[in-house]
Motif scaffolding. Structure first.
Motif, mmCIF file in Angstrom:
data_model
loop_
_atom_site.group_PDB
_atom_site.id
_atom_site.type_symbol
_atom_site.label_atom_id
_atom_site.label_comp_id
_atom_site.label_asym_id
_atom_site.label_seq_id
_atom_site.Cartn_x
_atom_site.Cartn_y
_atom_site.Cartn_z
ATOM 1 N N SER A 71 0.831 -0.974 -0.119
ATOM 2 C CA SER A 71 0.027 0.037 -0.105
ATOM 3 C C SER A 71 0.850 1.015 0.154
ATOM 4 O O SER A 71 2.229 1.139 -0.163
ATOM 5 C CB SER A 71 -0.791 -0.024 1.103
ATOM 6 N N THR A 72 0.381 2.348 0.208
ATOM 7 C CA THR A 72 1.094 3.557 0.405
ATOM 8 C C THR A 72 1.582 3.741 1.737
ATOM 9 O O THR A 72 0.729 3.512 2.789
ATOM 10 C CB THR A 72 0.327 4.836 -0.203
ATOM 11 N N SER A 74 1.577 5.538 5.157
ATOM 12 C CA SER A 74 0.251 6.175 5.813
ATOM 13 C C SER A 74 -0.209 7.448 5.612
ATOM 14 O O SER A 74 -1.402 7.934 5.305
ATOM 15 C CB SER A 74 0.459 5.974 7.419
ATOM 16 N N LYS A 77 -2.216 7.936 2.484
ATOM 17 C CA LYS A 77 -3.304 7.332 2.688
ATOM 18 C C LYS A 77 -4.404 8.462 3.308
ATOM 19 O O LYS A 77 -5.416 8.729 3.020
ATOM 20 C CB LYS A 77 -3.337 5.837 3.544
ATOM 21 N N GLU A 78 -3.885 8.927 4.363
ATOM 22 C CA GLU A 78 -4.416 10.141 5.154
ATOM 23 C C GLU A 78 -4.793 11.271 4.229
ATOM 24 O O GLU A 78 -5.942 11.641 4.277
ATOM 25 C CB GLU A 78 -3.492 10.616 6.306
ATOM 26 N N TRP A 79 -3.915 11.561 3.304
ATOM 27 C CA TRP A 79 -4.381 12.591 2.345
ATOM 28 C C TRP A 79 -5.226 12.130 1.438
ATOM 29 O O TRP A 79 -6.128 13.020 1.162
ATOM 30 C CB TRP A 79 -2.743 12.711 1.539
ATOM 31 N N GLN A 80 -5.355 10.897 1.058
ATOM 32 C CA GLN A 80 -6.473 10.759 0.029
ATOM 33 C C GLN A 80 -7.759 10.756 1.023
ATOM 34 O O GLN A 80 -8.901 10.923 0.497
ATOM 35 C CB GLN A 80 -6.308 8.949 -0.318
ATOM 36 N N ASP A 81 -7.708 10.023 2.379
ATOM 37 C CA ASP A 81 -9.064 10.182 2.967
ATOM 38 C C ASP A 81 -9.655 11.524 3.220
ATOM 39 O O ASP A 81 -10.703 11.675 3.250
ATOM 40 C CB ASP A 81 -8.555 9.404 4.427
ATOM 41 N N PRO A 131 -6.952 -0.787 -5.155
ATOM 42 C CA PRO A 131 -7.554 0.357 -4.569
ATOM 43 C C PRO A 131 -7.171 1.614 -5.352
ATOM 44 O O PRO A 131 -8.382 2.495 -5.289
ATOM 45 C CB PRO A 131 -7.205 0.063 -3.266
ATOM 46 N N LEU A 132 -5.884 2.109 -5.572
ATOM 47 C CA LEU A 132 -5.640 3.268 -6.064
ATOM 48 C C LEU A 132 -6.219 3.394 -7.380
ATOM 49 O O LEU A 132 -6.532 4.312 -7.928
ATOM 50 C CB LEU A 132 -4.159 3.426 -6.216
ATOM 51 N N THR A 135 -9.839 3.933 -6.854
ATOM 52 C CA THR A 135 -10.037 5.444 -6.524
ATOM 53 C C THR A 135 -10.062 6.305 -7.882
ATOM 54 O O THR A 135 -10.749 7.103 -7.831
ATOM 55 C CB THR A 135 -8.787 5.709 -5.543
#
Ligand SMILES: Cc1cc2nc3c(=O)[nH]c(=O)nc-3n(C[C@H](O)[C@H](O)[C@H](O)COP(=O)(O)O)c2cc1C
Length: 202
Positions: A71-72, A74, A77-81, A131-132, A135
């Motif tokens: 995955s990326t 963290s 991932k926070e940035w995406q969220d 997932p990316l 997205t």
């Protein structure tokens, strides 16, 4: 000229060889916006308005990162969220990223043979990137063929790594100059330095 933003996410830059060399080169490319996420947000307090404005101002969004636990890191991932909000990136009225391109530039410890059905990782690398990819598609973005360095920990600095860094700089430069046709990714595809550098010599 295409407007490109590179989001670089590496939590341990003091021990990075591959990404730090790629980042050093990418930062120097004129006309490419370079964002070091861990330097900009050491406390993970992402400025959502600023990031959404950045996205609006660019055509090609590059995520550059080492693959961590498939995955990326963290913070990305926070940035995406936080940044890819409903009404902005997807859902009702959420078409602000439509027709932009998402390009992943990733380094992985595993070899290309390991990332096969019969290999150690049991799946293609692209399977782990699903997932990316989805997205991007949900955000109406084009998911480009990812630029990948396999066996990143074993890559010799003067040869494989230098070749990968050169390929990355060439890719970003040609994207900026709209001289590189980023294809939509097919299921099993990745781009490596040879694909870029051979193309540029042809
Ligand atoms: C916490 C952590 C998790 C990792 N997870 C994976 C993984 O899931 N798959 C893989 O192929 N390599 C994995 N690796 C290896 C990294 O991808 C590799 O160290 C990195 O791409 C090298 O780039 P760098 O020199 O910029 O750090 C992991 C490394 C760390 C430290």
């Amino acid at each position: 000229m295409a407007k490109i933003v590179v989001y670089y996410a590496h939590p341990g830059q003091t021990f990075s060889r591959a990404n730090s060399a790629m980042a050093k080169k990418a930062r120097q490319i004129e006309g490419v916006t370079f964002v070091d996420l861990y330097a900009e947000y050491p406390r993970h307090d992402i400025d959502v308005d600023k990031e959404q404005a950045r996205l609006l101002a660019h055509d090609v969004i590059v995520f550059q990162f080492p693959l961590y636990w498939y995955s990326t890191p963290s913070l990305l991932k926070e940035w995406q969220d936080l940044v890819l909000q409903h009404g902005f990136a997807y859902g009702h009225g959420g078409d602000k990223l439509a027709d932009k391109t998402l390009l992943l530039a990733i380094t992985v410890g595993g070899s290309d043979e390991a990332y096969t059905k019969d290999g150690y990782q049991q799946h293609s690398l692209r399977a782990f990137l699903t997932p990316l990819e989805q997205t991007a598609r949900l955000c109406q973005m084009r998911f480009a063929v990812p630029y990948v360095l396999f066996s990143a920990l074993k890559a010799e600095e003067a040869t494989e790594l230098a070749h990968h860094v050169d390929g990355y700089a060439e890719l970003l430069t040609r994207l900026r100059d709209e001289q590189f046709d980023l294809r939509d990714a097919g299921a099993e595809e990745v781009l490596t330095a040879s694909d870029i550098l051979i193309k540029s010599e042809a």
